[in-house]
Enzyme design. Structure first.
Site: not given
Ligand SMILES: *[C@@H]1O[C@H](CO)[C@@H](O)[C@H](O)[C@H]1NC(C)=O
Ligand SMILES: *[C@@H]1O[C@H](CO)[C@@H](O)[C@H](O)[C@H]1NC(C)=O
Length: 477
Positions: A263, A317, A320, A326
């Site tokens: 990541e 997303e 989140k 985030e």
């Protein structure tokens, strides 16, 4: 030793593969396909999109979602799956491991090119003793289960934060924290070597952001940081982090292992107090990071190496928790329009700007506009935004070429709720810090209890604990 020979053969092969590779695409790259959202397209749409419109050839998911595994069948896109953190202790049992492999791997393999099983995510970082103590046994158990099932080309490993490293300003001096070295790390590294599996690390210069470090972190011109042991000057943190990991495993005798960037990334939008989260910075970071891992130049301590890399993340997303950042790690919006282009689009004309035409999006859905700033109320969660405290500027879109005018020192008033360990803080002190931080926010709880926080993609809380100091990748597990 035949190290030199091996190196030159490897080099020759690299050149050859470079030539072969260049004939099709300039490079290929992986992405983390997180799904904490209610507006994402179906997995088969995603698979088709990646295959036909991008050069992304591998994905990593934070679970074993059967819909995704089915959706990626016959695409030739490789898939790394993740074992839920809470499942680790039980899977030490051979029968349980075999059942897990039957249900989550055999059913889909080899039509779906499952390549690696990541056992949990950032387990050392969670501080959960139950998970930590069962981590290596679980990895071995799953490997044995694969062998029993006759599956020989699915690797097993586990991603680490750079919190595994002791504080070190100089990459060459980086070492695995002694507390983990013998107990967890040595057996792990030995297992990885025996099974020819890679070490997975999640290097995040983002979490070390401070205005004074901006140029160093975002690959802009800067004087660099000199490593006195090697006389190498590092001009960006990502490369320094990679060489720090290399130095640490080399000191344990395992410099032959492949290192995978499981990541890394940069959010393109944040809350008003996260001015480093801009499209410009996300482009700068990801473009340069991808160049480092794919160019074949390698790093000073690992010349001519390429690093299999998974950008975080494929999509913004919207579910989140935490700060706006985030929800804005994605390269793409849920309707497949690029948030920005770092050269990973294939067939469609490569977008030169950061605002590609939405008409290129092959799918439309019930997606809400991800470009809208999420409610600011959620930014109060302290466990999600490590950089918040150090970014007092209220301007949400600073020019990337200039540091925020507030200078290099984090404003102490805005970091009140944050632990601020010094570079020489003991592990005990850091643990106390973590306990404190976790006591302030709801997000730590599911991680610690091991039950609710099932999706490891949700564990961005380490963000909170990484304090921007010089070359700060260490902090604590
Ligand atoms: C599948 O991908 C691999 C690289 O991972 C490549 O070598 C191979 O040619 C691909 N196969 C097909 C059928 O596209
Ligand atoms: C680094 O450079 C200095 C000054 O040129 C030299 O004295 C020293 O030996 C070098 N160290 C290494 C490890 O090359």
């Amino acid at each position: 030793m035949t190290a030199t020979t091996t190196t030159s053969i490897t080099t020759a092969l690299l050149h050859l593969s470079t030539l072969l590779h260049l004939s099709t695409t300039a490079f290929s790259i992986g992405v983390n396909y997180g799904t904490l959202a209610n507006d994402l397209p179906s997995p088969s749409q995603v698979a088709n999109f990646l295959k036909t419109q991008t050069i992304i050839d591998s994905i990593k998911i934070f679970d074993t979602n059967p819909d995704i595994l089915r959706g990626f069948a016959n695409t030739n896109i490789t898939v790394t799956v993740t074992v839920g953190n809470g499942d680790i202790p039980a899977l030490v049992d051979a029968n349980a491991a075999s059942r897990w492999v039957a249900n989550n791997i055999e059913q889909f393999y080899p039509q779906t090119r499952i390549k690696l099983i990541a056992v949990g995510n950032e387990i050392l970082f969670t501080g959960n003793k139950e998970w930590i103590s069962h981590l290596v046994p679980c990895i071995k158990s799953l490997h044995q289960a694969l062998v029993r099932a006759g599956i020989n080309d699915v690797k097993v490993s586990t991603p680490y934060t750079l919190g595994i490293l002791q504080n070190s300003v100089q990459p060459s001096a980086a070492r695995i924290k002694p507390a983990y070295g013998k107990v967890v790390f040595a057996p792990m590294l030995e297992f990885l070597r025996q099974t020819k599996s890679p070490l997975l690390v999640n290097p995040y210069p983002y979490f070390s952001y401070s205005p004074s470090m901006e140029d160093y972190i975002l690959f802009k011109p800067n004087p660099g940081i000199h490593d006195d042991n090697t006389n190498i000057t590092y001009t960006n943190m990502f490369v320094a982090m990679m060489d720090a990991v290399y130095s640490a495993i080399k000191a344990m005798g395992y410099d032959d292992l492949d290192i995978v960037v499981a990541e890394s990334g940069w959010p393109s939008l944040g809350d008003p107090n996260q001015p480093m989260c801009t499209v410009e910075n996300a482009v700068l970071y990801n473009k340069n990071m991808i160049k480092v891992v794919t160019s074949g130049e390698g790093t000073p301590l690992m010349p001519k190496r390429r690093f299999e890399t998974y950008v975080f993340a494929l999509f913004n997303e919207n579910l989140k928790p935490g700060t706006a950042a985030e929800r804005n790690w994605g390269l793409f919006r849920p309707d497949f329009s690029p948030v920005y282009d770092v050269g990973i689009l294939s067939n469609i004309g490569k977008s030169t700007g950061s605002s590609p035409s939405p008409t290129k999006s092959p799918f439309t859905g019930p997606s809400t506009s991800p470009t809208k700033r999420p409610p600011t109320g959620s930014s109060s969660s302290p466990t999600k935004s490590p950089s918040t405290g150090s970014s007092p500027s209220t301007d949400s879109s600073p020019s990337p070429t200039t540091s925020p005018s507030t200078g290099s020192s984090p404003a102490p008033t805005t970091s009140k709720t944050w632990s601020e360990p010094k570079a020489d803080a003991s592990d005990e002190a850091l643990q106390a810090n973590k306990d404190y931080v976790c006591s302030q926010g709801a997000h730590c709880k599911p991680i610690q209890t091991g039950g609710a926080c099932f999706n490891p993609n949700n564990i961005r809380s380490h963000a909170a604990l990484l304090i921007p100091l010089i070359m700060m990748w260490f902090v604590y597990i």
